[in-house]
Design a protein around this motif. Structure first.
Motif, mmCIF file in Angstrom:
data_model
loop_
_atom_site.group_PDB
_atom_site.id
_atom_site.type_symbol
_atom_site.label_atom_id
_atom_site.label_comp_id
_atom_site.label_asym_id
_atom_site.label_seq_id
_atom_site.Cartn_x
_atom_site.Cartn_y
_atom_site.Cartn_z
ATOM 1 N N ALA A 203 -29.637 -31.415 36.515
ATOM 2 C CA ALA A 203 -29.628 -32.746 35.897
ATOM 3 C C ALA A 203 -28.227 -33.383 36.008
ATOM 4 N N ARG A 204 -27.738 -33.956 34.918
ATOM 5 C CA ARG A 204 -26.485 -34.706 35.076
ATOM 6 C C ARG A 204 -25.278 -33.809 35.322
ATOM 7 N N PRO B 221 -28.567 -30.620 27.367
ATOM 8 C CA PRO B 221 -29.695 -30.442 26.450
ATOM 9 C C PRO B 221 -30.993 -30.916 27.109
ATOM 10 N N VAL B 222 -32.078 -30.173 26.851
ATOM 11 C CA VAL B 222 -33.323 -30.422 27.567
ATOM 12 C C VAL B 222 -34.066 -31.632 27.004
ATOM 13 N N THR B 223 -34.862 -32.245 27.858
ATOM 14 C CA THR B 223 -35.570 -33.470 27.447
ATOM 15 C C THR B 223 -36.979 -33.526 28.026
ATOM 16 N N GLY B 224 -37.683 -32.408 27.973
ATOM 17 C CA GLY B 224 -39.044 -32.388 28.498
ATOM 18 C C GLY B 224 -40.057 -32.876 27.487
ATOM 19 N N GLY B 225 -41.318 -32.730 27.824
ATOM 20 C CA GLY B 225 -42.400 -33.048 26.897
ATOM 21 C C GLY B 225 -42.829 -34.512 26.905
ATOM 22 N N PHE C 199 -26.571 -26.530 32.306
ATOM 23 C CA PHE C 199 -27.397 -27.732 32.204
ATOM 24 C C PHE C 199 -27.197 -28.437 30.867
#
Lengths: 150, 84
Positions: free
Chosen positions: B9-10, B80-84, B78
Motif C-alpha cells: 500500500a502506501r 493500518p488495514v482498511t479492508g471490509g 504495511f
C-alpha cells in the motif's frame, strides 16, 4: 469457508451453499459490504483493493476460528474481493449459520469488525481529483476493541 | 542472514519497492534492527519506516519491532488495514 478473489459473488448462491453445508440451522445471517459512490463528498469512480496473499487467508481463518470458539455457530463463510472495483460493486460477504439468531448475529458482526481491523487489505479510492489511500477509522478500531472484553 | 521483505500500500509507494531480498549481518536480529538498516538508505525510507502507525508481520503473523528475525524469514511492512 474463505475466498479471496477478484470475481464478483452471487449472494443467493452463497446463501444456498451455506445452507446446504449447515446441519439444520435455525438461523442464517448474512452481511454484504459494497463500494459507495461517495466518500468525503467526492465521487468515487473506482476502488482498488490490495492484499497480502498468504497472510490474508491466515488472518481470516484466525478470525473465523475465534468466532467459532466464542459463539455456538454451525458454518461461517467469508468472501472478500480484491483488485479494481467500480461504485456500487460488492466487496465482501460474511455468512453465519447457527441454531439460534443471537449467536448468528453476534458472530457475523464480530467477523466484520475484526476483518476491518486485522485482515491485511488496503483500499485506494479513485476520484476525478485523483487517487488516495483510505485511512483506517477510529470507529472501526473501537468496534473491534468492544469485542475484547468478551 | 538472508531475509525477504515485502512492502504494501502506501508504504510500497513511499519507498518505491514492492519486494526485495536482503542480506543482514547475523548480529542484526530484530525487526527494529532491520528498520534501522533500511532507514539508513535515506529520507524516503526513514520517513516511511519511522511512521508511528507502521505495522509489521514476520512469516505472515503480526509482529513488532522487538520480534526476532532469522534466516529465510518473510518480513512485511504495511499501514493500518482498511479492508471490509
Amino acid at each position: 469457508m474463505i475466498r479471496v478473489q477478484t470475481e464478483d459473488f452471487d449472494l443467493g448462491r452463497e446463501y444456498q451453499a451455506l445452507r446446504q453445508a449447515s446441519h439444520s440451522p435455525g438461523a442464517i445471517v448474512t452481511f454484504t459490504g459494497l463500494v459507495r459512490d461517495l466518500s468525503d463528498r467526492q465521487n468515487i469512480t473506482a476502488m482498488e483493493l490490495e492484499h497480502y496473499p498468504g497472510m490474508t487467508e491466515k488472518s481470516l481463518q484466525a478470525i473465523l476460528d475465534e468466532a467459532s470458539q466464542r459463539w455456538s455457530i454451525d458454518q461461517v463463510s467469508v468472501i472478500h474481493r480484491v483488485g479494481k472495483l467500480g461504485p456500487d460493486e460488492q466487496i465482501v460477504f460474511v455468512g453465519v449459520s447457527s441454531a439460534h439468531r443471537r449467536d448468528a448475529f453476534a458472530a457475523c458482526q464480530f467477523v466484520m469488525d475484526y476483518l476491518k481491523t486485522r485482515a491485511p487489505f488496503w483500499k485506494k479510492e479513485f476520484t476525478p481529483e485523483g487517487a488516495h489511500w483510505v485511512e483506517a477509522k477510529d470507529s472501526d478500531s473501537r468496534a473491534a476493541d468492544e469485542w475484547r472484553d468478551g | 542472514m538472508r531475509v525477504n521483505i515485502w512492502y504494501f500500500a502506501r508504504i510500497k509507494e513511499a519507498v518505491g519497492c514492492e519486494q526485495e531480498q536482503l542480506d543482514l549481518p547475523d548480529s542484526k536480529t530484530t525487526v527494529g534492527d532491520l528498520v534501522n538498516a533500511l532507514s539508513d538508505r535515506g529520507d524516503r525510507w526513514q520517513k516511511a519506516l519511522r511512521d508511528k502507525s507502521l505495522l509489521v508481520a514476520v512469516n505472515q503473523a503480526v509482529a513488532s519491532m522487538e520480534t526476532v528475525i532469522a534466516e529465510g524469514d518473510e518480513i512485511a511492512f504495511f499501514p493500518p488495514v482498511t479492508g471490509g
